[in-house]
Enzyme design. Structure first.
Site, PDB file in Angstrom:
ATOM      1  N   HIS A 156      13.530  -1.664   0.395  1.00 24.80           N
ATOM      2  CA  HIS A 156      13.830  -0.711  -0.691  1.00 24.80           C
ATOM      3  C   HIS A 156      12.629  -0.533  -1.626  1.00 24.80           C
ATOM      4  O   HIS A 156      12.792  -0.234  -2.799  1.00 24.80           O
ATOM      5  CB  HIS A 156      15.053  -1.152  -1.506  1.00 24.80           C
ATOM      6  CG  HIS A 156      16.240  -1.492  -0.671  1.00 24.80           C
ATOM      7  ND1 HIS A 156      17.206  -0.576  -0.324  1.00 24.80           N
ATOM      8  CD2 HIS A 156      16.615  -2.654  -0.085  1.00 24.80           C
ATOM      9  CE1 HIS A 156      18.121  -1.165   0.427  1.00 24.80           C
ATOM     10  NE2 HIS A 156      17.781  -2.427   0.600  1.00 24.80           N
ATOM     11  N   SER A 277     -12.297  14.635  -7.989  1.00 23.53           N
ATOM     12  CA  SER A 277     -11.647  15.788  -8.597  1.00 23.53           C
ATOM     13  C   SER A 277     -12.706  16.610  -9.301  1.00 23.53           C
ATOM     14  O   SER A 277     -13.669  16.063  -9.850  1.00 23.53           O
ATOM     15  CB  SER A 277     -10.598  15.302  -9.600  1.00 23.53           C
ATOM     16  OG  SER A 277     -10.371  16.291 -10.575  1.00 23.53           O
ATOM     17  N   LYS A 283     -11.417  10.286 -10.911  1.00 23.91           N
ATOM     18  CA  LYS A 283     -10.540  10.312  -9.741  1.00 23.91           C
ATOM     19  C   LYS A 283     -11.230   9.925  -8.428  1.00 23.91           C
ATOM     20  O   LYS A 283     -12.364  10.264  -8.175  1.00 23.91           O
ATOM     21  CB  LYS A 283      -9.931  11.714  -9.566  1.00 23.91           C
ATOM     22  CG  LYS A 283      -8.875  12.084 -10.571  1.00 23.91           C
ATOM     23  CD  LYS A 283      -7.667  11.162 -10.583  1.00 23.91           C
ATOM     24  CE  LYS A 283      -6.692  11.422  -9.460  1.00 23.91           C
ATOM     25  NZ  LYS A 283      -6.036  12.707  -9.514  1.00 23.91           N
ATOM     26  N   GLU A 290      -3.570  11.737   2.970  1.00 19.54           N
ATOM     27  CA  GLU A 290      -2.538  12.727   2.616  1.00 19.54           C
ATOM     28  C   GLU A 290      -2.473  13.851   3.648  1.00 19.54           C
ATOM     29  O   GLU A 290      -1.402  14.324   4.016  1.00 19.54           O
ATOM     30  CB  GLU A 290      -2.839  13.330   1.237  1.00 19.54           C
ATOM     31  CG  GLU A 290      -2.641  12.349   0.091  1.00 19.54           C
ATOM     32  CD  GLU A 290      -3.178  12.914  -1.214  1.00 19.54           C
ATOM     33  OE1 GLU A 290      -2.704  13.967  -1.653  1.00 19.54           O
ATOM     34  OE2 GLU A 290      -4.103  12.309  -1.783  1.00 19.54           O
TER      35      GLU A 290
END
Ligand code: ARG
Length: 458
Positions: A156, A277, A283, A290
């Site tokens: 979980h 970024s 960043k 992804e």
């Protein structure tokens, strides 16, 4: 240009319909398989005397030249043709005249396309098998380096029980190992050659289908000519297998994305596989992971395309089937590029062992072991579970961990607790004690690694 199939038709095809009907923009990719299968067919026609041997030799020689020229780029595939089969036959006939026109004896584009496509799928599968083996090798290397790296295991997404990074990585290795076996099992499923099935009902010529099958690397000709031209199971199986690889990659990427976040900080992805970024200078984004996660969607859609395209299709060939190639090409392109980039990224990924250990220390992941300690001292598990639950609640309220909780507090909950409890619940002990087959102990993980290495090298 005149259609191969002009036959009984009097007027030309509507321009719009012509463009719509054409598949060469997609199936030009099959030129190598188409020419190779045509060479095998021509040689069979010559050997069996269906066409003169000398003509068959000329055809085969000329097809080899066309293949060479297409390979080296000196011959362009003219996209004005309907499909790759039409182009190759036209080019041959342009060079050989009437002799070229003999090639299409005893075959149809229906068995041609089924054969080309099956050869293509088999070839791409063997490439994907190699990519998976490389990934398994990298996983086994990282796992070997991290047999004793304790980290929290989750259920979980809550800290659950202690495992090691080696154990965790081998869980992913098992998924890719199953993928490897899935592709390998296709060998026996994709071993029949459709060539010679004709349009659907075979042919009246005395062909030697065993000869063409063997020449093209198949075990035998397809047993039923109607099935030979209608079957796209091989393409669907491949799309499913590709989807499973992508599903596994996607789960792995999801974890790496989480682990690369400041909230986890279990991994440092290498700069080579991260992006920045344009506006936020701090960043470092896990774009590659992804994108792999995102691209899994394509392969699932490709599989769906194949399934839905075939649903309710009557036997034998129907033009709907022309839609199969784009999906299958995309599926293989996606799974191949994702496997390659993922393996390269994983190789350079740094695992932050100290942060893993810190996280493992915080989540009471040794609570089950604490309960087991009492069970070993003859308390029934349910009672031991309850006492440990109360101890955890006490720790949370008073800012202790099970490791730092004073012995008198332990004793106030059960007189069975002794000094040795601290050793029993130390995370290293907890992991090493999990000697059950498949568990996280070093001995067990080494066995898993050995198994995977054998699969890769054997
Ligand atoms: N371009 C076609 C395909 O990919 C080749 C087979 C054409 N056969 C036919 N009977 N129209 O499916």
């Amino acid at each position: 240009m005149e259609k191969l199939w002009k036959g009984r038709l009097n007027s030309d095809t509507d321009k719009l319909a012509d463009k719509f009907n054409s598949s060469i923009d997609i199936d030009h990719i099959l030129y190598k398989q188409d020419i190779t299968a045509s060479i095998a067919h021509a040689e069979m026609l010559g050997k069996t005397g269906i066409i003169p041997f000398s003509d068959a030799k000329k055809i085969s020689k000329c097809l080899k030249e066309i293949l060479k020229e297409t390979d080296d780029g000196s011959l362009d595939i003219d996209r004005g043709f309907e499909d790759i089969h039409t182009f190759v036959e036209y080019e041959l006939t342009k060079r050989l005249g009437d002799t070229g026109k003999m090639l299409h004896t005893a075959r149809s584009r229906n068995d041609q396309v089924a054969t080309d496509f099956k050869m293509y799928v088999k070839e791409r599968i063997s490439d994907v098998i190699e990519y998976i083996k490389e990934l398994l090798g990298v996983l086994a290397d990282h796992a070997s380096d991290n047999i004793h790296t304790v980290m929290p295991g989750y259920t979980h997404l809550q800290r659950a029980q202690p495992v090691t990074l080696g154990h965790y990585l081998m869980a992913y290795a098992m998924m890719f190992y199953r993928d490897l076996k899935r592709y390998m099992s296709f060998d026996s499923m994709m071993n029949t050659c459709p060539l010679g099935s004709g349009a659907l009902a075979g042919t009246t010529y005395n062909t030697d289908r065993h000869m063409t099958a063997a020449a093209l690397g198949f075990e035998m000709p397809s047993l039923n000519s109607i099935d030979g031209v209608s079957d796209r199971d091989f393409a669907t199986d491949a799309c499913y297998a590709n989807s499973m690889v992508m599903l596994h990659l996607s789960r792995f990427c999801e974890e790496l994305i989480l682990w690369a976040s400041w909230e986890f900080k279990f991994v440092e992805l290498s700069d080579g596989f991260s992006t920045g970024s344009s506006v936020m200078p701090q960043k470092k984004n896990p774009d590659i992971a992804e994108l792999i996660r995102g691209k899994s969607a394509r392969t699932f859609s490709d599989l769906n395309t194949l399934l839905v395209m075939q649903k309710s299709l009557p036997l034998a060939y129907n033009k709907d089937m022309q839609e199969d190639k784009e999906a299958v090409f995309d599926s293989f392109d996606t799974v191949s590029s994702c496997l390659k980039v993922f393996t390269a990224m994983l190789k350079e990924t740094v695992f932050l062992k100290d942060n893993m250990k810190k996280a493992a220390n915080k989540g009471f992941i040794n609570a089950t072991d604490c309960a087991d300690y009492l069970v070993k001292k003859s308390l029934p598990f349910r009672d031991a579970y309850k006492i440990t639950g109360q101890l955890v609640a006490y720790c949370i309220q008073n800012d202790y961990t099970l490791e730092t909780l004073p012995l008198e507090i332990y004793k106030s909950h059960s007189s069975l607790f002794e000094q040795d409890v601290y050793k029993e619940i130390s995370l290293d002990t907890c992991v090493e004690r999990r000697i059950s087959y498949g568990g996280p102990s070093a001995q067990s993980v080494l066995l898993q690694i050995e198994h995977i290495r054998e699969a890769v090298n054997g």
